[in-house]
Design an enzyme around this catalytic site. Structure first.
Site, PDB file in Angstrom:
ATOM      1  N   GLY A 229       0.838  -1.192   0.000  1.00 55.43           N
ATOM      2  CA  GLY A 229       0.000   0.000   0.000  1.00 55.43           C
ATOM      3  C   GLY A 229       0.873   1.241   0.000  1.00 55.43           C
ATOM      4  N   THR A 233       0.772   4.849   4.945  1.00 57.86           N
ATOM      5  CA  THR A 233       0.151   3.777   5.721  1.00 57.86           C
ATOM      6  C   THR A 233       1.211   2.766   6.165  1.00 57.86           C
ATOM      7  OG1 THR A 233      -1.847   4.032   4.400  1.00 57.86           O
ATOM      8  CG2 THR A 233      -1.677   2.043   5.702  1.00 57.86           C
ATOM      9  N   GLY A 234       2.173   2.503   5.285  1.00 57.27           N
ATOM     10  CA  GLY A 234       3.243   1.558   5.636  1.00 57.27           C
ATOM     11  C   GLY A 234       4.015   2.025   6.859  1.00 57.27           C
ATOM     12  N   GLU A 251       5.582  -3.225   1.091  1.00 58.74           N
ATOM     13  CA  GLU A 251       5.739  -2.914  -0.342  1.00 58.74           C
ATOM     14  C   GLU A 251       4.972  -1.621  -0.579  1.00 58.74           C
ATOM     15  OE1 GLU A 251       7.461  -4.767  -2.632  1.00 58.74           O
ATOM     16  OE2 GLU A 251       8.123  -6.005  -0.957  1.00 58.74           O
ATOM     17  N   CYS A 285       1.881   1.150  -8.617  1.00 55.34           N
ATOM     18  CA  CYS A 285       3.049   1.575  -7.830  1.00 55.34           C
ATOM     19  C   CYS A 285       4.237   1.888  -8.736  1.00 55.34           C
ATOM     20  CB  CYS A 285       3.417   0.512  -6.812  1.00 55.34           C
ATOM     21  SG  CYS A 285       3.634  -1.120  -7.536  1.00 55.34           S
ATOM     22  N   GLU A 386       3.790  10.920  -4.964  1.00 58.90           N
ATOM     23  CA  GLU A 386       3.052   9.996  -5.826  1.00 58.90           C
ATOM     24  C   GLU A 386       1.697  10.628  -6.177  1.00 58.90           C
ATOM     25  OE1 GLU A 386       2.179   6.294  -3.861  1.00 58.90           O
ATOM     26  OE2 GLU A 386       2.661   5.163  -5.666  1.00 58.90           O
TER      27      GLU A 386
HETATM   28  P1  NAD Z   1      -3.406   2.542   1.337  1.00 58.99           P
HETATM   29  O1  NAD Z   1      -2.097   2.569   2.030  1.00 58.99           O
HETATM   30  O2  NAD Z   1      -4.359   3.635   1.585  1.00 58.99           O
HETATM   31  O3  NAD Z   1      -4.192   1.200   1.690  1.00 58.99           O
HETATM   32  C1  NAD Z   1      -3.642  -0.084   1.448  1.00 58.99           C
HETATM   33  C2  NAD Z   1      -4.408  -1.096   2.282  1.00 58.99           C
HETATM   34  O4  NAD Z   1      -4.161  -0.853   3.648  1.00 58.99           O
HETATM   35  C3  NAD Z   1      -5.921  -1.047   2.109  1.00 58.99           C
HETATM   36  O5  NAD Z   1      -6.390  -2.376   2.096  1.00 58.99           O
HETATM   37  C4  NAD Z   1      -6.394  -0.321   3.364  1.00 58.99           C
HETATM   38  O6  NAD Z   1      -7.678  -0.723   3.749  1.00 58.99           O
HETATM   39  C5  NAD Z   1      -5.367  -0.767   4.371  1.00 58.99           C
HETATM   40  N1  NAD Z   1      -5.110   0.174   5.466  1.00 58.99           N
HETATM   41  C6  NAD Z   1      -5.141   1.530   5.416  1.00 58.99           C
HETATM   42  N2  NAD Z   1      -4.762   2.039   6.619  1.00 58.99           N
HETATM   43  C7  NAD Z   1      -4.476   0.992   7.415  1.00 58.99           C
HETATM   44  C8  NAD Z   1      -4.029   0.875   8.757  1.00 58.99           C
HETATM   45  N3  NAD Z   1      -3.791   1.951   9.519  1.00 58.99           N
HETATM   46  N4  NAD Z   1      -3.849  -0.353   9.276  1.00 58.99           N
HETATM   47  C9  NAD Z   1      -4.066  -1.449   8.516  1.00 58.99           C
HETATM   48  N5  NAD Z   1      -4.500  -1.406   7.238  1.00 58.99           N
HETATM   49  C10 NAD Z   1      -4.694  -0.197   6.693  1.00 58.99           C
HETATM   50  O7  NAD Z   1      -3.081   2.403  -0.214  1.00 58.99           O
HETATM   51  P2  NAD Z   1      -4.090   2.373  -1.444  1.00 58.99           P
HETATM   52  O8  NAD Z   1      -4.548   3.743  -1.758  1.00 58.99           O
HETATM   53  O9  NAD Z   1      -5.097   1.298  -1.259  1.00 58.99           O
HETATM   54  O10 NAD Z   1      -3.089   1.860  -2.594  1.00 58.99           O
HETATM   55  C11 NAD Z   1      -2.277   2.687  -3.318  1.00 58.99           C
HETATM   56  C12 NAD Z   1      -0.852   2.697  -2.765  1.00 58.99           C
HETATM   57  O11 NAD Z   1      -0.301   1.391  -2.779  1.00 58.99           O
HETATM   58  C13 NAD Z   1       0.082   3.537  -3.626  1.00 58.99           C
HETATM   59  O12 NAD Z   1       0.919   4.266  -2.784  1.00 58.99           O
HETATM   60  C14 NAD Z   1       0.871   2.487  -4.397  1.00 58.99           C
HETATM   61  O13 NAD Z   1       2.117   2.917  -4.853  1.00 58.99           O
HETATM   62  C15 NAD Z   1       0.996   1.412  -3.373  1.00 58.99           C
HETATM   63  N6  NAD Z   1       1.289   0.127  -4.010  1.00 58.99           N
HETATM   64  C16 NAD Z   1       2.520  -0.456  -3.836  1.00 58.99           C
HETATM   65  C17 NAD Z   1       2.831  -1.649  -4.494  1.00 58.99           C
HETATM   66  C18 NAD Z   1       4.180  -2.303  -4.357  1.00 58.99           C
HETATM   67  O14 NAD Z   1       4.320  -3.478  -4.719  1.00 58.99           O
HETATM   68  N7  NAD Z   1       5.201  -1.612  -3.877  1.00 58.99           N
HETATM   69  C19 NAD Z   1       1.879  -2.264  -5.307  1.00 58.99           C
HETATM   70  C20 NAD Z   1       0.636  -1.635  -5.462  1.00 58.99           C
HETATM   71  C21 NAD Z   1       0.346  -0.450  -4.807  1.00 58.99           C
END
Ligand code: NAD
Length: 488
Positions: A229, A233-234, A251, A285, A386
């Site tokens: 994600g 959030t990470g 990731e 991503c 991003e």
């Molecule tokens: P996000 O970080 O908002 O959410 C990702 C997931 O985390 C969702 O399922 C969400 O419900 C969950 N989440 C959110 N907050 C949380 C918390 N505090 N605790 C636990 N779970 C939580 O990201 P998004 O908008 O869904 O996705 C887009 C992002 O993901 C972009 O930044 C993109 O670059 C990244 N991404 C990275 C990769 C990779 O392989 N590096 C692949 C695809 C997407």
């Protein structure tokens, strides 16, 4: 049980469909219309899934029977292949992916499952007679319940990318998948649930947001988290997981630079640059979002790229002519456009304005035409942050060293691409780039045998590759002195 028979897309927990108190609507981003409803996961659903996974870990043969794991992962791969058309269709309807891009995403699942089926059999520890009569061994054991959190932009490929190694290692798993893809999540759960021989509770799938995800991250019963994600959030998840000393794989986001050297074959390179921008409508991503062009070819690139971007056929997945689908929500269309407006107000020069489609048959959907801005200030937010949409910035450079410096001047380090027909430049530049994946004259080619992941704020750890399984393994050193000393 048939997916359509469930009507409301539900969670798959302990081998059963489970509903939630709250139902919400699933939306087709190409039309804004409701396509179904789903059970919105709450912390109690996540807890129920953790309980099911814990029981399956303790009470079934999953963690000890690697032959079973391998067989089941191969069968699961076959199930995904058999249901490809259904998965591509729902990704088109709910996620906006045009057919070839949906097919690309779904094709990852069986490949990843088969690779991990092989790892389940070949993953062995080490041992050594450390001195006469003394034997040491390292036994690899699954950590327990793995929490898997994936984003909406590629739920099938990314959910399976974490699930397959977790299961191969002998872990049981709870996948917390996002609400934007609830129908897809439920279909994936159905495919997983139909896999013969998979003990109930080994793989659980819930649709939930950050609240159910947070429970996974904080639960002491979930010792490993595999998160894909955003970087923000990470960082939160990494900090919260540290309180429980969890194993965490992250990731995260990216800001992929594409470097065009003067000897690049532009006829070959520019269509790849366009794909790097428009695949998944820039919601990827690895979206190629920063174009770095040698000043000698800048004029040609401006002209030819503008022509190619203007010609991109934007439309719904339902139209086979569409090359780029919608953005995931209206809110995101507005957010992306605000980012572009802000950049222009700070000096970015418009080459192709693109922007929201507000007239005609696509106006009801969440469409955004590709946009190209030329910038000279590398510190602008449009270059550094991003965008997660089809917005490309272009900058010029005059030397190899400057190109590498510009490419690396970001917190991200997920991937990069170098375009050149020279023998030496691509490898030299690739070695200098701070990125987990670098493609030469290509973009976003991934293989299960090779590690994928980010430098810097793009992540911690690696998915894919032979070490992917280590995220879900405990190493146990056992020292034996079992009377091995040779008889006197
Ligand atoms: P996000 O970080 O908002 O959410 C990702 C997931 O985390 C969702 O399922 C969400 O419900 C969950 N989440 C959110 N907050 C949380 C918390 N505090 N605790 C636990 N779970 C939580 O990201 P998004 O908008 O869904 O996705 C887009 C992002 O993901 C972009 O930044 C993109 O670059 C990244 N991404 C990275 C990769 C990779 O392989 N590096 C692949 C695809 C997407």
């Amino acid at each position: 049980m048939s997916h359509t028979a469930t009507k409301v897309a539900m969670h798959w927990i302990g081998g059963q469909w489970v509903d939630s108190h709250e139902h919400r609507d699933s939306i087709n981003p190409a039309t804004g219309e409701t396509i179904g409803s789903y059970a919105m996961g709450a912390p109690e659903d996540a807890q129920r899934a953790i309980d099911a996974a814990t029981r399956a870990f303790r009470e079934t043969d999953w963690r000890t029977d690697r032959a079973l794991r391998s067989r089941v992962l191969i069968r699961m791969a076959e199930r995904f292949e058999e249901r490809t058309d259904d998965l591509v269709e729902i990704l088109g309807l709910e996620n906006g992916k045009v057919h070839p891009q949906g097919a690309l995403e779904v094709a990852f699942a069986p490949e990843t499952l088969r690779f991990n089926a092989a790892l389940a059999l070949t993953d062995v520890g080490t041992n050594s007679v450390v001195s006469a009569g003394e034997l040491s061994m390292v036994v690899r054991q699954p950590v327990g319940v793995a929490g898997i959190i994936a984003p909406w932009n590629s739920p099938v490929a990314l959910g399976i990318r974490s699930l397959a190694p977790a299961l191969a290692a002998g872990c049981t798993a709870v996948m917390n998948l996002p609400r934007q893809t609830a129908q897809t999540n439920s279909l994936m759960a159905e495919v997983i649930g139909e896999t013969k021989g998979l003990p109930p509770g080994v793989a659980n799938v819930i649709t939930g947001g950050h609240v159910s995800g947070d429970l996974l991250v904080r639960s002491p019963e979930v010792p490993a988290i595999s998160f894909t994600g955003s970087t923000g959030t990470g960082a939160q998840i990494g900090a919260a997981a540290a309180d429980n000393f969890k194993r965490v794989g992250l990731e995260l986001g990216g800001k992929t630079p594409l470097l065009l050297f003067p000897d690049a074959d532009l006829d070959q390179a520019l269509p790849i640059v366009v794909s790097a921008l428009i695949v998944f409508s820039g919601q990827f991503c690895m979206t190629g979002s920063r174009l770095l062009v040698h000043e000698q070819i800048a004029e040609d690139v401006r002209r030819d790229l503008a022509r190619l971007l203007d010609a991109v056929k934007v439309g719904p997945a339902a139209d086979p002519e569409s090359e780029m689908g919608p953005i995931i929500s209206r809110h995101d269309v507005e957010r992306i456009d605000n980012v572009v407006e802000d950049a222009v107000s700070r000096g970015a020069e418009v080459i192709v304005r693109g922007g929201p489609i507000t007239d005609g048959p696509l106006a009801a959907g969440f469409f955004y035409r590709p946009t190209l801005l030329e910038v000279s200030d590398n510190s602008l937010s449009i270059v550094q942050d991003e965008v997660f949409g089809p917005v490309l910035t272009m900058q010029t450079f005059s030397s190899e060293a400057e190109a590498i410096a510009l490419a690396n001047e970001t917190i991200y380090g997920l991937s990069a691409a170098v375009f050149s027909r020279d023998v030496d430049i691509p490898l030299r530049v690739a070695l200098g780039l701070e990125a987990g994946s670098v493609w030469v004259n290509d973009w976003a080619k991934l293989h299960d045998q090779f590690e994928e992941g980010g430098f810097k704020a793009s992540g911690v750890g690696r998915m894919r590759g032979f070490s992917v399984i280590d995220d879900f393994i405990e190493f146990k050193h056992i020292r034996l002195q079992p009377g091995l000393t040779p008889a006197a």
